[in-house]
Design an enzyme around this catalytic site. Sequence first.
Site, mmCIF file in Angstrom:
data_model
loop_
_atom_site.group_PDB
_atom_site.id
_atom_site.type_symbol
_atom_site.label_atom_id
_atom_site.label_comp_id
_atom_site.label_asym_id
_atom_site.label_seq_id
_atom_site.Cartn_x
_atom_site.Cartn_y
_atom_site.Cartn_z
ATOM 1 N N SER A 6 55.180 57.706 -26.815
ATOM 2 C CA SER A 6 55.543 58.024 -25.435
ATOM 3 C C SER A 6 57.054 58.192 -25.265
ATOM 4 C CB SER A 6 55.047 56.931 -24.492
ATOM 5 O OG SER A 6 55.494 57.181 -23.170
ATOM 6 N N HIS A 30 54.268 62.187 -26.492
ATOM 7 C CA HIS A 30 53.519 62.057 -25.242
ATOM 8 C C HIS A 30 54.474 62.054 -24.051
ATOM 9 C CE1 HIS A 30 49.949 60.769 -22.925
ATOM 10 N NE2 HIS A 30 50.781 59.976 -22.264
ATOM 11 N N ASP A 32 54.833 61.451 -20.183
ATOM 12 C CA ASP A 32 54.274 60.896 -18.950
ATOM 13 C C ASP A 32 55.021 61.492 -17.766
ATOM 14 O OD1 ASP A 32 52.258 58.925 -19.826
ATOM 15 O OD2 ASP A 32 53.966 57.998 -20.826
ATOM 16 N N MET A 34 55.543 61.952 -13.948
ATOM 17 C CA MET A 34 55.215 61.225 -12.716
ATOM 18 C C MET A 34 56.034 61.767 -11.546
ATOM 19 S SD MET A 34 54.910 57.345 -14.239
ATOM 20 C CE MET A 34 56.295 57.388 -15.363
ATOM 21 N N HIS A 63 50.949 64.558 -20.070
ATOM 22 C CA HIS A 63 50.049 63.794 -19.190
ATOM 23 C C HIS A 63 50.612 63.859 -17.772
ATOM 24 C CE1 HIS A 63 48.479 59.506 -18.011
ATOM 25 N NE2 HIS A 63 47.841 60.468 -17.373
ATOM 26 N N MET A 65 50.695 62.823 -14.236
ATOM 27 C CA MET A 65 50.342 61.818 -13.238
ATOM 28 C C MET A 65 50.973 62.254 -11.923
ATOM 29 S SD MET A 65 50.689 58.273 -15.408
ATOM 30 C CE MET A 65 51.971 58.812 -16.537
ATOM 31 N N MET A 137 43.019 55.519 -19.399
ATOM 32 C CA MET A 137 44.170 54.681 -19.065
ATOM 33 C C MET A 137 43.761 53.223 -19.158
ATOM 34 S SD MET A 137 46.839 56.524 -18.566
ATOM 35 C CE MET A 137 47.863 55.157 -18.005
ATOM 36 N N ASP A 175 45.792 55.060 -23.563
ATOM 37 C CA ASP A 175 47.192 54.889 -23.190
ATOM 38 C C ASP A 175 47.350 53.644 -22.334
ATOM 39 O OD1 ASP A 175 49.824 55.099 -22.413
ATOM 40 O OD2 ASP A 175 49.615 57.019 -21.408
#
Length: 214
Positions: A6, A30, A32, A34, A63, A65, A137, A175
């Site tokens: 990540s 990865h 993330d 957001m 990913h 979110m 998750m 994750d």
Amino acid sequence: MLVATSLLACNFTKLAEQINTIEKHSDWLHFDVMDGNFVPNISFGSQILKDIAEDFDLFMDVHLMVKDPAFFCESFYQSGADLITFHYEAMDSIQSCRTLIDKIHSLGIKAGISIKPATDPAVLDQLLESLDLVLVMSVEPGFGGQGFIRESLAKIKTLALRKAANNYRYLIEVDGGVNDKNAHEILSAGADVLVSGSYIMKGDVEANIAKLRK
């Protein structure tokens, strides 16, 4: 099995140096993403991905979110995403999920769906055939460094059984709170991809990734 490190756990003042190490030992990077809306935190946008993809040869695992994943797909594709995963909980219907999966595939990249800890994997039954990845998750999305939620193991097993029974192609990614103490159990439940950030980036990256693979 595959390891996805990540980016969220990296030290951004040493980013190039750290990604150079990750590239040598990890399978995926990865991202993330957001928006401060779908989850109570803000991370980074597609420009970070673009800069990294231009200089490093890693599989770029994005990913989302975010509240409106369809809005973000094109920019992350243009920036170098190899896989875009969005949240089931961000969508208003199964049909909207299917439409977004088709859109991601039309870009020529892989499509995944993620579910939060409280979401039953059965909600994905009508979509599993068309997915390349399901992301379970195992912490509440939004912040790194949380502990693994053990109830996630049952979800992983359920998804692995459905995959085997129907000859589906999706990978099962996990994750949240993944480390050398629980990796074997997670893999034994049926996971294919382990996402880890805090555990990998604290200390010897090469050694930590190697421990996940044991």
